[in-house]
Structure formats: C-alpha cells, structure tokens
Design a protein around this motif. Structure first.
Motif, mmCIF file in Angstrom:
data_model
loop_
_atom_site.group_PDB
_atom_site.id
_atom_site.type_symbol
_atom_site.label_atom_id
_atom_site.label_comp_id
_atom_site.label_asym_id
_atom_site.label_seq_id
_atom_site.Cartn_x
_atom_site.Cartn_y
_atom_site.Cartn_z
ATOM 1 N N GLY A 1 4.889 120.327 -11.632
ATOM 2 C CA GLY A 1 5.897 121.181 -12.262
ATOM 3 C C GLY A 1 6.593 122.047 -11.236
ATOM 4 O O GLY A 1 5.957 122.607 -10.335
ATOM 5 N N ASP A 2 7.921 122.151 -11.367
ATOM 6 C CA ASP A 2 8.696 122.953 -10.431
ATOM 7 C C ASP A 2 8.398 124.436 -10.625
ATOM 8 O O ASP A 2 8.071 124.889 -11.728
ATOM 9 N N LEU A 3 8.546 125.205 -9.549
ATOM 10 C CA LEU A 3 8.494 126.663 -9.629
ATOM 11 C C LEU A 3 9.892 127.179 -9.966
ATOM 12 O O LEU A 3 10.885 126.701 -9.409
ATOM 13 N N HIS A 4 9.968 128.151 -10.867
ATOM 14 C CA HIS A 4 11.238 128.738 -11.275
ATOM 15 C C HIS A 4 11.195 130.245 -11.024
ATOM 16 O O HIS A 4 10.209 130.907 -11.363
ATOM 17 N N VAL A 5 12.271 130.759 -10.447
ATOM 18 C CA VAL A 5 12.378 132.182 -10.125
ATOM 19 C C VAL A 5 13.668 132.738 -10.705
ATOM 20 O O VAL A 5 14.732 132.114 -10.596
ATOM 21 N N VAL A 6 13.564 133.908 -11.327
ATOM 22 C CA VAL A 6 14.737 134.694 -11.676
ATOM 23 C C VAL A 6 14.707 135.941 -10.800
ATOM 24 O O VAL A 6 13.690 136.640 -10.737
ATOM 25 N N ALA A 7 15.826 136.189 -10.109
ATOM 26 C CA ALA A 7 15.935 137.332 -9.202
ATOM 27 C C ALA A 7 17.040 138.264 -9.692
ATOM 28 O O ALA A 7 18.113 137.802 -10.089
ATOM 29 N N ARG A 8 16.746 139.558 -9.675
ATOM 30 C CA ARG A 8 17.766 140.557 -10.020
ATOM 31 C C ARG A 8 18.296 141.202 -8.759
ATOM 32 O O ARG A 8 17.533 141.681 -7.922
ATOM 33 N N LYS A 9 19.608 141.199 -8.620
ATOM 34 C CA LYS A 9 20.289 141.926 -7.542
ATOM 35 C C LYS A 9 21.316 142.816 -8.200
ATOM 36 O O LYS A 9 22.299 142.332 -8.765
ATOM 37 N N GLY A 10 21.057 144.124 -8.186
ATOM 38 C CA GLY A 10 21.927 145.039 -8.912
ATOM 39 C C GLY A 10 21.899 144.708 -10.387
ATOM 40 O O GLY A 10 20.831 144.599 -10.993
ATOM 41 N N GLY A 11 23.072 144.483 -10.976
ATOM 42 C CA GLY A 11 23.159 144.145 -12.394
ATOM 43 C C GLY A 11 23.306 142.666 -12.649
ATOM 44 O O GLY A 11 23.659 142.273 -13.767
ATOM 45 N N GLU A 12 23.027 141.827 -11.647
ATOM 46 C CA GLU A 12 23.165 140.385 -11.792
ATOM 47 C C GLU A 12 21.804 139.695 -11.740
ATOM 48 O O GLU A 12 20.873 140.189 -11.106
ATOM 49 N N LEU A 13 21.706 138.537 -12.403
ATOM 50 C CA LEU A 13 20.508 137.711 -12.370
ATOM 51 C C LEU A 13 20.854 136.345 -11.786
ATOM 52 O O LEU A 13 21.868 135.740 -12.146
ATOM 53 N N PHE A 14 19.974 135.863 -10.899
ATOM 54 C CA PHE A 14 20.164 134.573 -10.255
ATOM 55 C C PHE A 14 18.916 133.716 -10.464
ATOM 56 O O PHE A 14 17.788 134.227 -10.412
ATOM 57 N N PHE A 15 19.140 132.429 -10.653
ATOM 58 C CA PHE A 15 18.058 131.479 -10.915
ATOM 59 C C PHE A 15 17.892 130.540 -9.728
ATOM 60 O O PHE A 15 18.872 130.022 -9.187
ATOM 61 N N TYR A 16 16.626 130.322 -9.339
ATOM 62 C CA TYR A 16 16.260 129.378 -8.281
ATOM 63 C C TYR A 16 15.132 128.488 -8.794
ATOM 64 O O TYR A 16 14.340 128.906 -9.643
ATOM 65 N N HIS A 17 15.043 127.286 -8.260
ATOM 66 C CA HIS A 17 13.869 126.460 -8.560
ATOM 67 C C HIS A 17 13.446 125.702 -7.310
ATOM 68 O O HIS A 17 14.252 125.431 -6.410
ATOM 69 N N ARG A 18 12.149 125.380 -7.257
ATOM 70 C CA ARG A 18 11.565 124.666 -6.120
ATOM 71 C C ARG A 18 10.958 123.363 -6.572
ATOM 72 O O ARG A 18 10.237 123.310 -7.575
ATOM 73 N N ASP A 19 11.250 122.293 -5.832
ATOM 74 C CA ASP A 19 10.696 120.987 -6.137
ATOM 75 C C ASP A 19 9.169 121.015 -6.070
ATOM 76 O O ASP A 19 8.581 121.766 -5.283
ATOM 77 N N ASP A 20 8.537 120.167 -6.882
ATOM 78 C CA ASP A 20 7.070 120.107 -6.886
ATOM 79 C C ASP A 20 6.526 119.013 -5.974
ATOM 80 O O ASP A 20 5.358 118.641 -6.073
ATOM 81 N N VAL A 21 7.347 118.496 -5.083
ATOM 82 C CA VAL A 21 6.929 117.496 -4.096
ATOM 83 C C VAL A 21 7.481 117.899 -2.725
ATOM 84 O O VAL A 21 8.510 118.583 -2.647
ATOM 85 N N PRO A 22 6.792 117.495 -1.633
ATOM 86 C CA PRO A 22 7.303 117.803 -0.298
ATOM 87 C C PRO A 22 8.708 117.265 -0.119
ATOM 88 O O PRO A 22 9.031 116.211 -0.682
ATOM 89 N N PRO A 23 9.556 117.954 0.628
ATOM 90 C CA PRO A 23 9.269 119.162 1.416
ATOM 91 C C PRO A 23 9.360 120.470 0.645
ATOM 92 O O PRO A 23 9.577 121.522 1.238
#
Length: 198
Positions: A162-184
């Motif tokens: 399963g991929d890792l999912h991140v929500v990041a807050r910068k000021g009043g904005e939200l950004f979404f990132y995800h990481r693959d569950d296989v190398p690299p």
C-alpha cells in the motif's frame, strides 16, 4: 516540561479520564508529540504505546509497556541524518505502524526547518530496530507547517503493501503527496487540495 499521558476509561459508563502519567520531565518543554499503539508487547498482547516528540529541532522516542505498572522508557534520539550533517525538524511529526516488513515498520514524516518533508522508517523486523532516512520530498513548496500520514490500500505495484499518503499544510493551503510501495519508493506530488467548490 515533560509529557503527560491520559487515558479515558471506556468500560465505565461515566467515561472518566485517568492521569496524568508524566514522563520525559528530565528533558524540558516539548513542542509537539505523535502517539500510536503498536503490535509490540511487554506481555499483555494489547500493544505498547509509542511516542515521538519534538524537542528543540530533534525527535525523541519513548515507549510504554502494555502491562502494569505501565512503565515509560526513553528517550532515545531518532537519528535525523545518515550522513552526519545537521538536520533540524519543525512542525509536527506524524507516526504510523505500516505494513512493510513482517512485523510492520514504523513510518514517520516530519517537516524540515530547511523546507520540505523528511520520511523515516524504523525496521521492526531487525533486533536493533534501526531507523533509516531521511528521504526528503516536497522541497518545492518550501517550509511546511504540519503533516499527516497514512498507509492506504491503493498500491502502485498493483498488489503490494500500500502506498504512503501525506497531506501537508503550508499556511492556509493543503497539498497531497503519495509514495510508491515498491522500490525505488518514489514520492509524487504536490497536488493542491481544493478547499472549496467555488
């Protein structure tokens, strides 16, 4: 200074809170904490409590036994750099126990004072429980205020942990990132999260 742990007794109809159990008093005033209950056990098979706390740009690790008298252990310093360079964290760390490895590694993300986010993993299948990282990402959006991490059931590999999912807050904005569950184990993003439908 230090940290306080509280529990709500959900078997009691009045739902009373118990505590505080204080620990880390010898360190000083902490800035933020993150806590999980893991599948490690001191004997009760309930699960130890695991805490990462930020103190003056460093991350300290504590854990509590799941059997009376519920002793807290630590701190141990989470190594923030594998190269010996100075790494300073800010904001809040976010800790989970994921599905990588047989036991389930600890996965953690934290904002960096220099900008972006650092990802760390603790390999729980090895007796020495080593931390690896940082894997840095999100540097393109600068200094991040806060982060949240989950491991989803979406898989870049089509059937992995399963991929890792991140929500990041910068000021009043939200950004979404995800990481693959296989190398690299590549991080992808940012995707700006629309905060209104207008």
């Amino acid at each position: 200074g230090g940290l306080a742990h509280y529990s709500r007794v959900n078997d009691d109809p009045a739902l009373p809170w118990a505590g505080p159990e204080t620990f880390g008093m010898d360190v000083g005033k902490f800035d933020v904490v993150t806590m999980i209950q893991s599948n490690f056990t001191a004997g009760a098979n309930i699960g130890n409590l695991e805490v990462v706390a930020r103190f003056e740009g460093e991350l300290l690790f504590y854990w509590r036994e799941d059997v009376p008298p519920y002793v807290w252990h630590g701190p141990t310093v989470v190594p923030l750099s594998s190269s010996g360079e100075s790494t300073v964290v800010t904001g809040n760390p976010s800790l989970i126990q994921g599905r990588f490895g047989k036991r389930g590694n600890f996965e953690m993300v934290t904002p960096l004072a220099s900008g972006g986010i650092a990802h760390y993993s603790r390999v729980n299948d090895l007796p020495e429980l080593p931390w690896s990282g940082p894997a840095e990402f999100a540097t393109e959006i600068g200094v991040v205020d806060a982060v949240s991490l989950v491991q989803s059931n979406l898989s870049s590999s089509g059937g992995g942990a399963g991929d890792l999912h991140v929500v990041a807050r910068k000021g009043g904005e939200l950004f979404f990132y995800h990481r693959d569950d296989v190398p690299p184990y590549a991080w992808h993003g940012p995707d700006a999260i629309p905060l209104n439908n207008a």
